[in-house]
Design a protein around this motif. Structure first.
Motif, short mmCIF file in Angstrom:
data_model
loop_
_atom_site.label_atom_id
_atom_site.label_comp_id
_atom_site.label_asym_id
_atom_site.label_seq_id
_atom_site.Cartn_x
_atom_site.Cartn_y
_atom_site.Cartn_z
N GLY A 75 79.07 17.22 10.26
CA GLY A 75 80.50 16.90 10.07
C GLY A 75 80.43 15.42 9.92
N GLY A 76 81.46 14.92 9.31
CA GLY A 76 81.65 13.33 9.35
C GLY A 76 80.66 12.74 8.32
N VAL A 77 80.09 13.49 7.43
CA VAL A 77 79.35 12.69 6.19
C VAL A 77 80.23 12.29 5.23
N GLY A 78 81.30 12.65 5.14
CA GLY A 78 82.41 12.20 3.99
C GLY A 78 82.73 13.12 3.05
N LYS A 79 82.80 14.52 3.40
CA LYS A 79 83.24 15.50 2.39
C LYS A 79 84.77 14.98 1.92
N THR A 80 85.58 14.99 3.09
CA THR A 80 87.11 14.96 2.65
C THR A 80 87.17 13.53 1.75
N ASN A 81 86.55 12.45 2.08
CA ASN A 81 86.70 11.29 1.17
C ASN A 81 85.97 11.56 -0.19
N VAL A 82 84.86 12.26 -0.26
CA VAL A 82 84.47 12.74 -1.80
C VAL A 82 85.18 13.35 -2.48
N VAL B 54 74.27 12.25 -1.80
CA VAL B 54 73.98 11.29 -0.71
C VAL B 54 74.88 10.26 -0.44
N ASN B 55 75.68 10.57 0.59
CA ASN B 55 76.85 9.72 0.79
C ASN B 55 76.29 8.58 1.73
N LEU B 56 76.90 7.50 1.96
CA LEU B 56 76.64 6.19 3.04
C LEU B 56 75.19 5.71 2.73
N ILE C 291 76.66 8.00 -3.15
CA ILE C 291 77.75 7.02 -2.80
C ILE C 291 77.32 5.99 -1.89
N PRO C 292 77.35 4.73 -2.24
CA PRO C 292 77.13 3.59 -1.14
C PRO C 292 77.74 3.47 -0.03
N LEU C 293 77.31 3.09 1.08
CA LEU C 293 77.98 2.64 2.21
C LEU C 293 78.81 1.67 1.79
N ASP C 294 80.09 1.60 2.00
CA ASP C 294 80.80 0.75 1.58
C ASP C 294 82.20 0.24 2.64
N GLU C 295 82.07 -0.96 3.15
CA GLU C 295 83.02 -1.23 3.93
C GLU C 295 84.56 -0.88 3.60
N1 ATP Z 1 80.64 5.79 1.51
C1 ATP Z 1 81.03 5.58 2.64
N2 ATP Z 1 81.13 4.15 3.35
C2 ATP Z 1 81.81 3.85 4.22
N3 ATP Z 1 82.25 4.66 5.21
C3 ATP Z 1 82.30 6.03 4.72
C4 ATP Z 1 81.90 6.32 3.53
N4 ATP Z 1 82.15 7.85 3.56
C5 ATP Z 1 82.79 8.29 4.54
N5 ATP Z 1 82.83 7.01 5.43
C6 ATP Z 1 83.58 7.05 6.85
O1 ATP Z 1 83.00 8.37 7.32
C7 ATP Z 1 84.31 8.88 7.98
C8 ATP Z 1 84.13 10.31 7.88
O2 ATP Z 1 84.38 10.75 6.49
P1 ATP Z 1 85.03 12.01 6.19
O3 ATP Z 1 86.32 12.38 7.05
O4 ATP Z 1 85.41 12.12 4.46
O5 ATP Z 1 83.97 13.18 6.70
P2 ATP Z 1 83.95 14.74 6.64
O6 ATP Z 1 82.65 15.17 6.06
O7 ATP Z 1 85.08 15.23 5.73
O8 ATP Z 1 84.27 15.16 8.16
P3 ATP Z 1 84.59 16.29 8.75
O9 ATP Z 1 83.09 17.04 8.84
O10 ATP Z 1 85.18 16.07 9.95
O11 ATP Z 1 85.60 17.23 8.25
C9 ATP Z 1 85.30 8.43 7.23
O12 ATP Z 1 86.68 7.82 7.92
C10 ATP Z 1 84.98 6.79 6.83
O13 ATP Z 1 85.38 6.04 7.68
#
Ligand code: ATP
Ligand code: MG
Length: 280
Positions: A22-29, A182-184, A216-220
């Motif tokens: 979890g939390g690796v960025g799926k929803t944001n992607v 690969v995110n972050l 996708i780069p780690l991006d503030e």
């Molecule tokens: N490329 C990025 N650069 C910097 N921060 C990021 C990046 N991608 C994700 N994050 C951070 O990681 C957090 C988690 O991202 P996200 O909610 O998309 O993950 P997820 O895989 O959907 O989580 P879950 O498994 O809980 O559904 C975001 O709130 C954001 O702060």
């Protein structure tokens, strides 16, 4: 005789986004890829398939009135629950914290089949934001989709969980095609190195070769966008991660569908998968 919906419907590319950890960025992607594709003129719908703990609506500040639960209960149709997201992407919201939706039963899957079959909206892409972990729901949506994108971060635990997800989808459900994102990543080299390690393991132990979608780069600015409850591509379109999302969007918009399918095909896939049916 074709229904109105079937006449209008054209081929839809369905892409499941999964990760293991979890939390690796799926929803944001999903949110940013949807916007990238929309900017390329595509009609995009996002299915929030994190059915127990949804958050794409929170991420994009949508506060939907209805969700997939209303569809599964027969009260509403997909068209009734669809909400408009940034620049016209369509979102099918899930519901937060509804325990019974964390594992759909066969009746609920059939209900989804019916609903997707009846949906007559014009779509090019359906992106599916799945839950973390390797639950039956996650497997269900991955098997259904034409493409599976596995997201990992460079952390060893995330890589191990991505491998575990691939292994389960391969050994239990005979899935062989995975695209790795690969995110972050701190650099493109780091992104590729993570992919290399994952693909060596997949070749060696599963005898399958993985595709590299990119990094996708780690991006503030990503964290700033999340705090503002807006998609990164919307408010920081020139950030380094936004530019990568645009690149990844191009890869999908250019690629010819390997499998020609419709939304019905998407759910048809689900229901004809005997190994999954036996699990439920
Ligand atoms: N490329 C990025 N650069 C910097 N921060 C990021 C990046 N991608 C994700 N994050 C951070 O990681 C957090 C988690 O991202 P996200 O909610 O998309 O993950 P997820 O895989 O959907 O989580 P879950 O498994 O809980 O559904 C975001 O709130 C954001 O702060
Ligand atoms: Mg998520």
């Amino acid at each position: 005789m074709l229904s109105e919906g079937q006449k209008k419907r054209k081929n839809v590319k369905t892409i499941a986004i999964a990760s293991g950890k979890g939390g690796v960025g799926k929803t944001n992607v999903v949110a940013n890829l949807a916007i990238a594709l929309r900017r390329l003129g595509k009609n995009v719908m996002v299915l929030d398939a994190d059915l127990g703990l949804s958050n794409i609506d929170v991420l994009l500040q949508l506060a939907p009135k209805y969700n997939i639960q209303h569809v599964l209960s027969g009260e509403l149709t997909l068209k009734d629950i669809v909400v408009e997201g940034p620049i016209g992407i369509k979102i099918l919201p899930a519901s937060s914290g509804i325990q019974e939706l964390t594992s759909l039963d066969e009746f609920q899957r059939l209900k989804l089949l019916e609903e997707f079959d009846a949906y007559d909206g014009d779509l090019d892409f359906l992106l599916i934001d799945t839950a973390a972990g390797i639950s039956e729901n996650v497997a269900f949506f991955c098997i259904a989709a034409q493409d599976i994108v596995v997201i990992t971060s460079p952390e060893p635990t995330a890589i191990t969980d991505a491998y575990a997800l691939i292994k389960v989808l391969f050994t239990r459900y005979q899935e062989k095609e995975f695209r790795i994102l690969v995110n972050l990543a701190r650099s493109s080299e780091e992104g590729f190195e993570v992919f290399r390690r994952l693909s060596i393991a997949a070749e060696k132990f599963l005898n399958i070769s993985l595709d590299y979608l990119g990094h996708i780069p780690l991006d503030e600015y990503m964290q700033k966008a999340v705090r503002a409850q807006r998609a990164l591509l919307e408010i920081y379109p020139n950030s380094i991660a936004s530019r990568q999302f645009a690149e990844i969007g191009l890869k999908f918009s250019d690629s010819k569908s390997k499998v020609k399918g419709t939304l019905q095909f998407f759910i048809g896939n689900l229901l004809s998968n005997n190994s999954l049916r036996q699990q439920v």
